[in-house]
Design an enzyme around this catalytic site. Structure first.
Site, PDB file in Angstrom:
ATOM      1  N   GLN A 184       0.810  -1.219   0.000  1.00  0.00           N
ATOM      2  CA  GLN A 184       0.000   0.000   0.000  1.00  0.00           C
ATOM      3  C   GLN A 184       0.838   1.261   0.000  1.00  0.00           C
ATOM      4  OE1 GLN A 184      -1.473  -1.196   4.060  1.00  0.00           O
ATOM      5  NE2 GLN A 184      -1.559   1.023   4.351  1.00  0.00           N
ATOM      6  N   CYS A 190      -4.990   0.271   3.804  1.00  0.00           N
ATOM      7  CA  CYS A 190      -5.014  -1.143   4.196  1.00  0.00           C
ATOM      8  C   CYS A 190      -6.413  -1.726   4.036  1.00  0.00           C
ATOM      9  CB  CYS A 190      -4.522  -1.313   5.630  1.00  0.00           C
ATOM     10  SG  CYS A 190      -5.495  -0.421   6.874  1.00  0.00           S
ATOM     11  N   HIS A 330      -5.648  -1.354  11.958  1.00  0.00           N
ATOM     12  CA  HIS A 330      -5.077  -1.908  10.730  1.00  0.00           C
ATOM     13  C   HIS A 330      -5.946  -3.056  10.226  1.00  0.00           C
ATOM     14  CE1 HIS A 330      -2.005  -2.400   7.766  1.00  0.00           C
ATOM     15  NE2 HIS A 330      -1.531  -3.541   8.227  1.00  0.00           N
ATOM     16  N   ASN A 348      -0.329  -9.317   5.089  1.00  0.00           N
ATOM     17  CA  ASN A 348      -0.283  -7.872   5.275  1.00  0.00           C
ATOM     18  C   ASN A 348      -0.186  -7.178   3.914  1.00  0.00           C
ATOM     19  OD1 ASN A 348      -0.250  -5.447   6.623  1.00  0.00           O
ATOM     20  ND2 ASN A 348       1.679  -5.782   7.693  1.00  0.00           N
TER      21      ASN A 348
END
Length: 530
Positions: A184, A190, A330, A348
């Site tokens: 990102q 996110c 997150h 992630n």
């Protein structure tokens, strides 16, 4: 977990000492890393998670402010009270990742709306209604597969993934349901990456086919958030019925731009919902999350990432912070679990230079991991063909045949407007304005549904003076009214059918061409556009 023996550690320090000398010479200033190496050794002995030589070398070569930040994080972990960790001790180490040194790296960006819990009951209702609607549509398509040559049921198989909540471990990566790790960069997006990650996973599980979705299109078009923050559920909600684009056609940039609606959006979802329908703000029991993973594929979820270990999380560790009611910040994609580790495996969006090649493990019950976990259900891929007659818009003209005004192009009757020459002229103007070239019929032998195309493309834009009503494609349903079946979105009524299956088939074609407006000219000329 492995601990360094004194021999291993002595050997590693000898290697690192030579690296330190080289680094100092290159920088033309002396750097004494003896204390730092001692601290790294203490951290390894405390956590049982060693750093790789490459990670230590990167740290020793890093600027002083970067090394100081890692020193502080490491000291926090080593000196923290045992109660700060699920399991009574830290299970992760920290070291400089390749991702942490990039420009604008390691952004968060999850924002939960203050009224999110108030909307949960209505969302549960909508999710259940959407799933039921999808099942009826699939049943109608399957029932017509043998009768109508233009409708072909999908032959893709379901199930057989070997995922069971009772299994000691499972990893959707091994089944092909997880696409490459993305980055990102300097944008708090996110939430968009989590939205696409879960959709990519479920699309594969549902259709046994790959998709790589566009986070940039989600960022630009969904109104689910921006580079300051957002939420994956809002993105799914706002774009349901519109879909998302391929990443190759709508590539990612870490910024919000004007939405490019001209890009095709071939990937669609039928519904989305919370894993815990009663309290999605709480972390569900382990068995509930496992069941959802097996049923839906990879899931979008959240965690508290503002801890001492997240930014410089080292490969081989397990995040296990006891964060209390600290704010979740997150969004990531949940892809598996391992009971031996007592941990979840997550993807992630900080690039493959972070953590465990872009992935990380988090201990069951730690970091508030799993709150606001959601699934998204991709549409089942079903092949349906258009049954169309071709004509040329430039050759179209109005003619009176046996007392009825019609629009004719060559030998093709494009429209029949009955006794009104004025309405026939209006229909001709529409045909020429959009450049329509195909008249398509559905429902043989009765031909109860009609639409127009421009080659294989959907008409879009607008024509001054046309009479159109907008409908929400994701909310279109088939409802019984008397002896008839009506296609409607709860506000606008589109069409009435004598048979239920005919209405569902018409809906399939509305979806196929992404229609969003129904337009009419008095006398019987009807067309649809985006």
């Amino acid at each position: 977990m492995e601990r360094f023996s004194s021999i291993k550690w002595t050997s590693r320090i000898a290697v690192l000492a030579s690296l330190t000398v080289v680094t100092a010479a290159a920088a033309d200033q002396p750097v004494n890393n003896t204390d730092r190496l001692k601290q790294i050794r203490q951290m390894t002995e405390t956590t049982g998670v060693p750093l790789s030589s490459a990670a230590i070398a990167r740290e020793l070569a890093a600027p002083p402010n970067v090394r100081a930040a890692i020193d502080k994080a490491r000291a926090t972990i080593i000196n923290a009270d045992p109660s700060k960790f699920v399991g009574g001790k830290p299970l992760y180490s920290v070291g400089l990742s390749r991702a942490a040194t990039g420009p604008g790296a390691l952004k968060r960006g999850l924002v939960i709306a203050p009224d999110a819990m108030d909307k949960v009951p209505e969302q549960n209702r909508r999710a259940n209604a959407s799933l039921a609607r999808e099942q009826k549509l699939m049943s109608a398509l399957q029932s017509r597969a043998g009768d109508a040559p233009q409708v072909r049921a999908s032959t893709r198989a379901d199930g057989g993934w070997g995922c069971s909540p009772s299994a000691k471990s499972f990893d959707w990566r091994t089944k092909g349901a997880v696409r490459d790790v993305k980055n990102q960069k300097g944008c708090g997006s996110c939430w968009a990456f989590a939205a696409i990650g879960a959709l990519e996973g479920n699309y594969f599980v549902t259709n046994r086919d790959d998709m790589v979705g566009s986070e940039k299109q989600i960022l630009d078009c969904s109104r689910g958030g921006d580079c300051v923050g957002g939420m994956f559920s809002s993105a799914w909600d706002n774009l349901q019925g519109y879909g998302t684009a391929k990443s190759t056609l709508y590539p990612y940039k870490p910024e919000v731009s004007q939405c490019r609606w001209s890009k095709p959006t071939p990937f669609h979802w039928a519904a989305w919902g919370w894993v815990d329908e009663d309290r999605p703000d709480l972390v569900p029991p382990v068995d509930v999350l496992k069941s959802a993973l097996c049923k839906r594929g990879p899931l979008a979820t959240t965690l508290v990432s503002e801890t001492a270990g997240m930014d410089d999380y080292a490969k081989g560790g397990l995040l296990n912070d006891n964060v209390g009611d600290q704010r979740i910040d997150h969004a990531v994609t949940l892809v598996g679990w391992d009971d031996d580790k007592q941990a979840w495996l997550a993807k992630n969006s900080w690039g493959d230079g972070w953590g465990d090649d872009g992935y990380f493990w988090v201990r069951y019950g730690a970091n508030r991991f799993g709150s606001w976990t959601a699934w998204v259900q991709a549409r089942k891929a079903v092949a349906i063909d258009d049954n169309c007659g071709r004509f040329t818009a430039s050759r179209a003209k109005v003619m009176n045949i046996n007392g009825a005004w019609k629009v004719i192009s060559g030998t093709e009757i494009v429209a029949n407007l009955g006794a009104s020459r004025e309405n026939a002229d209006k229909a001709l103007a529409v045909i020429k304005h959009y450049g329509l070239s195909k008249r398509c019929l559905v429902g043989a032998p009765d031909w109860n549904f009609e639409y127009f195309l421009i080659g294989n493309k959907t008409p879009e834009g607008e024509m001054p003076g046309e009479n159109c009503s907008k409908f929400r494609l994701s909310d279109i349903d088939v409802n019984k009214q008397g002896d008839a079946w009506v296609l409607e979105d709860g506000i606008a009524r589109l069409k009435k059918f004598d048979k239920e299956d005919d209405a569902w088939i018409a809906l399939a074609y509305l979806r196929r061409h992404h229609f969003s407006h129904q337009c009419q000219i008095a006398g019987g000329f009807e067309y649809y556009r985006k």
